[in-house]
Design an enzyme around this catalytic site. Structure first.
Site, PDB file in Angstrom:
ATOM      1  N   GLU A 258       0.830  -1.197   0.000  1.00  0.00           N
ATOM      2  CA  GLU A 258       0.000   0.000   0.000  1.00  0.00           C
ATOM      3  C   GLU A 258       0.872   1.256   0.000  1.00  0.00           C
ATOM      4  O   GLU A 258       1.970   1.273   0.546  1.00  0.00           O
ATOM      5  CB  GLU A 258      -0.921  -0.009   1.217  1.00  0.00           C
ATOM      6  CG  GLU A 258      -1.932  -1.133   1.121  1.00  0.00           C
ATOM      7  CD  GLU A 258      -2.979  -1.108   2.212  1.00  0.00           C
ATOM      8  OE1 GLU A 258      -4.157  -1.267   1.898  1.00  0.00           O
ATOM      9  OE2 GLU A 258      -2.613  -0.945   3.395  1.00  0.00           O
TER      10      GLU A 258
ATOM     11  N   CYS B 256       3.550   8.581   1.095  1.00  0.00           N
ATOM     12  CA  CYS B 256       4.163   7.626   2.021  1.00  0.00           C
ATOM     13  C   CYS B 256       4.374   6.330   1.256  1.00  0.00           C
ATOM     14  O   CYS B 256       3.408   5.713   0.808  1.00  0.00           O
ATOM     15  CB  CYS B 256       3.219   7.432   3.211  1.00  0.00           C
ATOM     16  SG  CYS B 256       3.791   6.210   4.384  1.00  0.00           S
TER      17      CYS B 256
ATOM     18  N   CYS C  76       6.638  -7.087   7.000  1.00  0.00           N
ATOM     19  CA  CYS C  76       7.746  -6.510   7.780  1.00  0.00           C
ATOM     20  C   CYS C  76       8.238  -7.554   8.764  1.00  0.00           C
ATOM     21  O   CYS C  76       7.459  -8.336   9.291  1.00  0.00           O
ATOM     22  CB  CYS C  76       7.265  -5.269   8.537  1.00  0.00           C
ATOM     23  SG  CYS C  76       8.619  -4.359   9.312  1.00  0.00           S
TER      24      CYS C  76
ATOM     25  N   CYS D  90       6.433  -4.551  15.369  1.00  0.00           N
ATOM     26  CA  CYS D  90       6.154  -3.537  16.387  1.00  0.00           C
ATOM     27  C   CYS D  90       4.711  -3.749  16.848  1.00  0.00           C
ATOM     28  O   CYS D  90       3.820  -3.953  16.032  1.00  0.00           O
ATOM     29  CB  CYS D  90       6.340  -2.133  15.814  1.00  0.00           C
ATOM     30  SG  CYS D  90       8.009  -1.852  15.213  1.00  0.00           S
TER      31      CYS D  90
ATOM     32  N   CYS E 240       1.558  -1.840  15.491  1.00  0.00           N
ATOM     33  CA  CYS E 240       1.514  -1.643  14.042  1.00  0.00           C
ATOM     34  C   CYS E 240       0.852  -2.825  13.339  1.00  0.00           C
ATOM     35  O   CYS E 240       1.230  -3.974  13.551  1.00  0.00           O
ATOM     36  CB  CYS E 240       2.941  -1.462  13.526  1.00  0.00           C
ATOM     37  SG  CYS E 240       3.044  -1.428  11.739  1.00  0.00           S
TER      38      CYS E 240
ATOM     39  N   CYS F 267      -1.096   6.059  10.009  1.00  0.00           N
ATOM     40  CA  CYS F 267       0.157   5.453  10.454  1.00  0.00           C
ATOM     41  C   CYS F 267      -0.091   4.114  11.141  1.00  0.00           C
ATOM     42  O   CYS F 267      -0.920   4.033  12.038  1.00  0.00           O
ATOM     43  CB  CYS F 267       0.843   6.352  11.468  1.00  0.00           C
ATOM     44  SG  CYS F 267       1.835   7.588  10.709  1.00  0.00           S
TER      45      CYS F 267
HETATM   46  S1  SF4 Z   1       6.186   0.214  12.570  1.00  0.00           S
HETATM   47 FE1  SF4 Z   1       5.266  -1.503  11.427  1.00  0.00          FE
HETATM   48  S2  SF4 Z   1       6.084  -1.369   9.346  1.00  0.00           S
HETATM   49 FE2  SF4 Z   1       7.367  -0.045  10.677  1.00  0.00          FE
HETATM   50  S3  SF4 Z   1       9.071  -1.380  11.322  1.00  0.00           S
HETATM   51 FE3  SF4 Z   1       7.494  -1.585  12.923  1.00  0.00          FE
HETATM   52  S4  SF4 Z   1       6.263  -3.361  12.280  1.00  0.00           S
HETATM   53 FE4  SF4 Z   1       7.468  -2.730  10.498  1.00  0.00          FE
END
Ligand code: SF4
Length: 387
Positions: free
Chosen positions: A119, A134, A141, A145, A148, A372
């Site tokens: 995206e 963005c 990933c 996190c 996220c 975000c």
């Molecule tokens: S915030 Fe989300 S996309 Fe960014 S590094 Fe952490 S897990 Fe990966």
């Protein structure tokens, strides 16, 4: 730089190469020209017996004019255009869906030739004709996190330079922003934040190649001051990013103790806060005019106390910094709640009083899950067949 850091950097680059994308070639054998460096473009044309000036012409048509059809490249003679069209293509990612939020934020789901998807989001400034794109650097990933949504999707693969530049070019197509505006002419798509899906410093080579193409003054020509790369803190790659690309840096900090950051940004276990902030202190080009942005997601009762704001001020001493306070954007199944507005405001006041600009980000595109930490696709890592 210590040997340890360079060993670690080699390890990161070798691991990253395992997730490289497939060759940018069509099933009929035509080679994608978007995403080639200038040197590679010269080499492709030299293989056809063409002089380097031909590469310069092509570069102009591809990145300045935004042309995708060789027939439209009128400064190139007809027979040569036909020859190029036989061997090459100038492509764009396929937009599987395009959604526009009630606040005009636009989100594309781009699909690549192997069916994987990412995206990309455009966030227009509602008070001026400009806005930020963005862009994503990985499908999924590795970093998980906790706040996220993307982090709940395993890393599928890295994006190639063509795919990273292609997101920006396709977004420009969508707003008809070709030819590329020159120097200080206004641009609707005026800044890039490398902050979408993925950790760009875990896909450094492709990201760096793409950004060099975007910054090239004879093409898209977006200055490095208008590009911000956001990292969760891949310390060994931060110096290299600053030295080679000189783009602005944003760091996803989100906590002021290692204990908490270990939990919400698990990469902290490898590169703890002190090492991360030391790398920020060394970041080339950081100054009061070019401050490092620290992203801090506001999680109710988790990281939003006044004591934590004061600790943040202490930690950032000596770093030209600005802090973006991001109200947490929920997603299906997310484990956190957004801090109250009052709590966020008193957190911000402590930072402001200490002299740090600390805007409270207004969530954009929440209704289309474009804010975000909300990006996620259905792409899954293809299981390797067991022999
Ligand atoms: S915030 Fe989300 S996309 Fe960014 S590094 Fe952490 S897990 Fe990966």
């Amino acid at each position: 730089m210590s040997d340890l850091t360079s060993t670690e950097r080699e390890r990161i680059l070798a691991k990253s190469a395992l997730f490289n994308p497939p060759e940018a070639t069509l099933p009929d054998g035509r080679r994608e020209l978007v995403g080639l460096s200038r040197e590679e473009l010269v080499a492709e044309l030299a293989a056809l017996g063409e002089k380097p000036f031909r590469a310069k012409q092509l570069w102009h048509w591809i990145y300045h004019q935004g042309v995708t059809d060789f027939a439209a490249m009128t400064s190139i003679a007809g027979p040569m255009r036909a020859k190029l069209a036989e061997r090459f293509t100038v492509g764009r990612p396929e937009a599987a869906t395009v959604q526009t939020s009630s606040d005009e934020t636009r989100k594309w789901l781009f699909r690549w030739r192997d069916g994987q998807e990412v995206e990309t989001v455009y966030i227009p400034d509602r008070h001026a004709d400009r806005g930020a794109v963005c862009i994503s650097t990985q499908v999924g990933c590795t970093l998980s996190c906790r706040f996220c949504h993307t982090g709940t999707q395993k890393l599928v693969r890295n994006l190639g330079a063509a795919e990273i530049v292609g997101q920006f070019m396709a977004a420009r197509d969508s707003y008809g922003e070709w030819p590329s505006p020159k120097d200080d002419q206004p641009r609707l798509l005026s800044t890039i934040v490398v902050m979408g899906m993925g950790e760009p410093l875990y896909n450094y080579e492709n990201t760096a190649k793409a950004l060099r193409i975007i910054m090239d003054g004879e093409g898209i020509g977006l200055s490095r001051r208008r590009i911000t790369l956001s990292t969760s803190g891949v310390v060994p790659m931060m110096d290299r990013c600053g030295q080679e690309l000189g783009v602005n840096l944003a760091v996803s900090l989100h906590a002021v103790t290692d204990e908490l950051r270990d939990e919400i940004v698990p990469l902290n276990r490898k590169y703890p806060i002190k090492e991360l902030l030391d790398a920020c202190r060394r970041y080339p080009g950081a100054s009061n005019a070019r401050r490092i942005t620290f992203e801090y997601v506001m999680l109710r009762g988790v990281n939003d106390s006044e004591a934590e704001a004061r600790e943040l001020v202490r930690l950032l001493q000596g770093i030209p910094a600005k802090i973006n306070l991001i109200p947490f954007n929920p997603w299906p199944g997310s484990p956190y709640q957004t801090s109250t507005y009052e709590q966020t405001a008193s957190f911000a006041a402590i930072l402001n009083d200490a002299g740090y600009s600390s805007p409270i980000r207004r969530p954009r595109g929440r209704d289309i899950l474009a804010a975000c930490g909300q990006l996620k696709t259905e792409s899954e890592r293809v299981r390797r067949a067991v022999a």
